[in-house]
Design an enzyme around this catalytic site. Structure first.
Site, PDB file in Angstrom:
ATOM      1  N   GLY A 132       0.675   9.395  -1.687  1.00 32.59           N
ATOM      2  CA  GLY A 132      -0.854   8.422  -1.844  1.00 32.59           C
ATOM      3  C   GLY A 132      -1.500   9.216  -2.681  1.00 32.59           C
ATOM      4  N   ARG A 133      -1.688  10.727  -1.802  1.00 29.73           N
ATOM      5  CA  ARG A 133      -2.942  11.517  -2.930  1.00 29.73           C
ATOM      6  C   ARG A 133      -1.735  12.242  -4.058  1.00 29.73           C
ATOM      7  NH1 ARG A 133      -1.893  12.583   2.551  1.00 29.73           N
ATOM      8  NH2 ARG A 133      -0.805  14.356   3.275  1.00 29.73           N
ATOM      9  N   HIS A 155     -26.503  26.650 -12.058  1.00 25.99           N
ATOM     10  CA  HIS A 155     -27.855  26.086 -12.072  1.00 25.99           C
ATOM     11  C   HIS A 155     -28.131  25.890 -10.782  1.00 25.99           C
ATOM     12  CE1 HIS A 155     -28.601  27.613 -16.320  1.00 25.99           C
ATOM     13  NE2 HIS A 155     -27.826  27.940 -16.299  1.00 25.99           N
ATOM     14  N   GLU A 200      -6.503  16.826   2.712  1.00 21.66           N
ATOM     15  CA  GLU A 200      -6.021  15.387   3.601  1.00 21.66           C
ATOM     16  C   GLU A 200      -4.283  16.005   3.651  1.00 21.66           C
ATOM     17  OE1 GLU A 200      -5.999  11.409   2.730  1.00 21.66           O
ATOM     18  OE2 GLU A 200      -4.825  11.522   1.696  1.00 21.66           O
ATOM     19  N   LYS A 209     -10.327   4.329  10.748  1.00 20.07           N
ATOM     20  CA  LYS A 209     -10.357   2.839  10.022  1.00 20.07           C
ATOM     21  C   LYS A 209     -10.518   1.787  11.238  1.00 20.07           C
ATOM     22  CE  LYS A 209      -7.210   4.411   6.294  1.00 20.07           C
ATOM     23  NZ  LYS A 209      -5.647   4.106   5.897  1.00 20.07           N
ATOM     24  N   GLU A 258     -10.929  -1.160   1.751  1.00 16.85           N
ATOM     25  CA  GLU A 258     -11.611  -1.207   0.633  1.00 16.85           C
ATOM     26  C   GLU A 258     -11.675  -1.912  -0.769  1.00 16.85           C
ATOM     27  OE1 GLU A 258     -10.996   0.804   2.974  1.00 16.85           O
ATOM     28  OE2 GLU A 258     -12.146   2.565   2.888  1.00 16.85           O
ATOM     29  N   LYS A 300      -0.748   1.676  -2.524  1.00 12.71           N
ATOM     30  CA  LYS A 300       0.036   1.523  -1.628  1.00 12.71           C
ATOM     31  C   LYS A 300       0.913   1.042  -0.494  1.00 12.71           C
ATOM     32  CE  LYS A 300       3.100   5.354   0.053  1.00 12.71           C
ATOM     33  NZ  LYS A 300       3.557   6.560   0.640  1.00 12.71           N
TER      34      LYS A 300
HETATM   35  O1  F6P Z   1      -7.612   7.226   4.028  1.00  7.34           O
HETATM   36  C1  F6P Z   1      -6.234   7.129   3.805  1.00  7.34           C
HETATM   37  C2  F6P Z   1      -5.286   6.504   2.539  1.00  7.34           C
HETATM   38  O2  F6P Z   1      -4.149   7.118   3.003  1.00  7.34           O
HETATM   39  C3  F6P Z   1      -4.842   8.059   1.387  1.00  7.34           C
HETATM   40  O3  F6P Z   1      -3.468   8.785   1.399  1.00  7.34           O
HETATM   41  C4  F6P Z   1      -4.533   6.603   0.352  1.00  7.34           C
HETATM   42  O4  F6P Z   1      -4.432   7.348  -1.267  1.00  7.34           O
HETATM   43  C5  F6P Z   1      -5.342   5.321   0.646  1.00  7.34           C
HETATM   44  O5  F6P Z   1      -5.151   5.946   1.876  1.00  7.34           O
HETATM   45  C6  F6P Z   1      -4.692   4.828  -0.323  1.00  7.34           C
HETATM   46  O6  F6P Z   1      -4.133   3.924   0.603  1.00  7.34           O
HETATM   47  P1  F6P Z   1      -3.513   2.623  -0.458  1.00  7.34           P
HETATM   48  O7  F6P Z   1      -2.805   3.301  -1.474  1.00  7.34           O
HETATM   49  O8  F6P Z   1      -2.278   2.238   0.651  1.00  7.34           O
HETATM   50  O9  F6P Z   1      -4.524   2.115  -0.095  1.00  7.34           O
END
Ligand code: F6P
Length: 547
Positions: A266-267, A383, A352, A511, A212, A206
């Site tokens: 995002g979620r 199990h 979240e 972060k 990452e 987003k």
């Molecule tokens: O970890 C927080 C967060 O902002 C989530 O809410 C989101 O889904 C994820 O990081 C990834 O964010 P982006 O889509 O901006 O890379």
């Protein structure tokens, strides 16, 4: 009449708690032949059974009044209307617009967002179809066989979970992969064995700044460049983001960029072009069915009467378990191997969203908020951790999810799967008294002394709360319905606790500190004196280990 507030209703519920806990759930069934009728709700083939919860008709009636006192319906309508319900970020939360098939406009600050939503969806589905039908080709002219989504959190969990859930609707010559972790092992293990000439990467972010994702995207880019040259980048990359300028700077061709909007959290973004890997995996028709499932739940949430409104009921049951019975966790156990990532998906959705300590006005929450969500598919869990669920000192309410009909699986296996699911719910509710345990051991030939000795170990308290979501089959529409049900369940909880479920400030500090520490970890000589003693000690030891 004095004004009814959630606090007054919570006090009423608390007053009923002790009397309810004094009765077992089997006893509640015995005294109310209508209990199952009263405590289940349906949406077409989908049935939500919450009759095994530790609730009675009176407490249930009070819970429905709690929803009224907390203005759940008005808050729901404000969300669907596009009001700025995400108050800390001053944004709407309109994932429902992405699956709106009503033909009605949806306004954000006076402008109808539907034409743009439909245009982006059409462009995305066309691209997905072109990949599936071999029209999207790599730099050497070959069709794509592997699609690698690079994203994390909401830009990974949704499509990864859904692609696995709907694997039977996939296409044999096209594989979907998901890389999320900054741990280089993730991308290395994924790329091993893939052919660069037939691999398409989708960078899903987003913000297009997430550490990452950007790190993995650069590694993927280097992998393509090493194999096919710099000029191959536009042929092997697509992107999904709200930040179109940043995507262009990375080198993704304009036609392969799929936007979305800041009013999609995002979620909640599986419904947006973040769903591209799913659309590629299952095709446009199945993807639209998935979205229609979500739309069906939106209508149900807005129109069904409270006592039959599944997301409302799920939310109220959850609040009852969390706040009145004090259960700190919530297990989600799909009796469906393909829903293996559904608990992880719900972890982000629920934790979240509702892992907050302050209300919308910034004051501390008045009672415990979001529970810890966890789970693994059944029967495997039986199990592993079910021992604790049956006999442990901690009680974790459980949601079971199960299909009546298997998808591409053997009917005999499925009968056993369903029998196990129902049996667990029954066992957790029914329990086994010491006398019963003793009698069974005696019948098996043990001495009276041995039977008495083993009875405490072989008895079960019972009355452990479970709900079951039973549906015909795990198809695209059902998956869409399941996700939307949980989204709205989370919304109901938040409405009652008066928290904003659409922001996530809690992830920011970590972060920030990771960005600060990254150069210090990389540089073996960097000064550690400004760090706390523990972090400095860990880095010093890491340096020793690295030699
Ligand atoms: O970890 C927080 C967060 O902002 C989530 O809410 C989101 O889904 C994820 O990081 C990834 O964010 P982006 O889509 O901006 O890379």
């Amino acid at each position: 009449m004095p004004e009814t507030t959630p606090a007054i209703i919570f006090a009423e519920l608390a007053a009923r708690r002790a009397a309810l806990l004094a009765r077992s759930v089997p006893d509640l069934f015995a005294s109310d032949p209508e209990r199952f009728e009263r405590f289940h709700a349906g949406l077409d083939d989908l049935l939500y059974d919450f009759s095994k919860q530790r609730l009675d008709a009176d407490a249930f009636a009070v819970l429905l009044r709690l929803a009224e006192a907390a203005n759940v319906a008005a808050k729901r309508d404000a969300m669907f209307r596009g009001e700025l319900v995400n108050t800390t970020e001053r944004r709407a939360a309109l994932h429902s617009a992405l699956r709106n098939f009503s033909g009605e406009p949806v306004l954000v600050e006076g402008a109808d967002v539907m034409p743009e939503v439909e245009a982006v969806r059409a462009k995305m589905l066309e691209f997905a179809t072109d990949i599936r039908e071999g029209r999207v080709r790599g730099a050497l002219g070959q069709p794509m066989t592997d699609v690698v989504n690079i994203g994390i959190g909401g830009s990974d969990l949704g499509p990864a979970m859904a692609a696995r859930a709907l694997a039977p609707f996939g296409q044999a010559n096209l594989r979907a992969h998901f890389v999320s972790n900054v741990d280089g092992a993730d991308i290395a293990d994924t790329l091993r064995g893939l052919d660069p000439a037939r691999t398409l990467f989708i960078i899903s972010s987003k913000t297009f700044t997430t550490q990452e994702t950007m790190t993995n995207a650069q590694s993927a880019r280097a992998w393509i460049v090493a194999a096919l040259g710099e000029g191959a980048v536009p042929d092997h990359f697509a992107a999904v983001s709200t930040q179109l300028d940043k995507v262009a700077a990375f080198g993704v061709d304009h036609d392969r960029v799929f936007g979305f909007w800041d009013w999609v959290g995002g979620r909640y973004s599986i419904w947006s072009s973040i769903g591209l890997p799913l659309a590629i995996a299952v095709g446009a028709e199945a993807y639209l069915e998935f979205q229609r499932g979500g739309y069906e739940v939106d209508r149900h949430f807005r129109e069904a009467p409270p006592e039959r409104n599944i997301p409302l009921l799920m939310g109220l049951v959850s609040v009852w378990n969390r706040n009145l019975l004090g259960y700190a966790s919530q297990a989600v156990i799909p009796y469906d191997q393909r829903l293996g990532r559904f608990p992880a998906y719900l972890q982000q959705l629920q934790m979240e969203s509702n892992g907050k300590s302050v209300r919308r006005d910034g004051a501390p929450v008045e009672r415990a908020s979001g529970a810890i969500v966890w789970g693994e598919p059944g029967t495997n869990g039986q199990h592993a951790f079910f021992q604790l669920l049956h006999q442990g000192t901690e009680i974790s309410p459980i949601d079971f999810l199960v299909a009546a009909v298997p998808t591409n699986a053997d009917a005999h296996h499925h009968d056993l799967l369903v029998a196990n699911c129902f049996a667990q719910g029954e066992a957790l509710m029914r329990g086994r008294s010491r006398n019963e345990a003793e009698a069974i051991t005696l019948k098996q030939g043990a001495s009276a002394a041995e039977a008495a000795r083993l009875a405490p170990h072989k008895s079960f308290s019972g009355s452990r709360p479970t709900s079951t979501l039973l549906y015909r089959q795990l198809d695209p529409k059902t998956l869409g319905r399941l996700i939307a049900l949980y989204e709205h369940k989370v919304f109901v909880e938040a409405a009652i606790w008066d928290i904003n479920p659409f922001d996530q400030w809690g992830v920011e500090l970590g972060k920030e500190l990771a960005s600060r520490l990254a150069p210090i970890v990389a540089d073996g000589q960097a000064d550690l004196s400004a760090l706390d003693r523990s972090t400095a000690g860990l880095i010093a030891h890491m340096r020793t280990l690295r030699g």
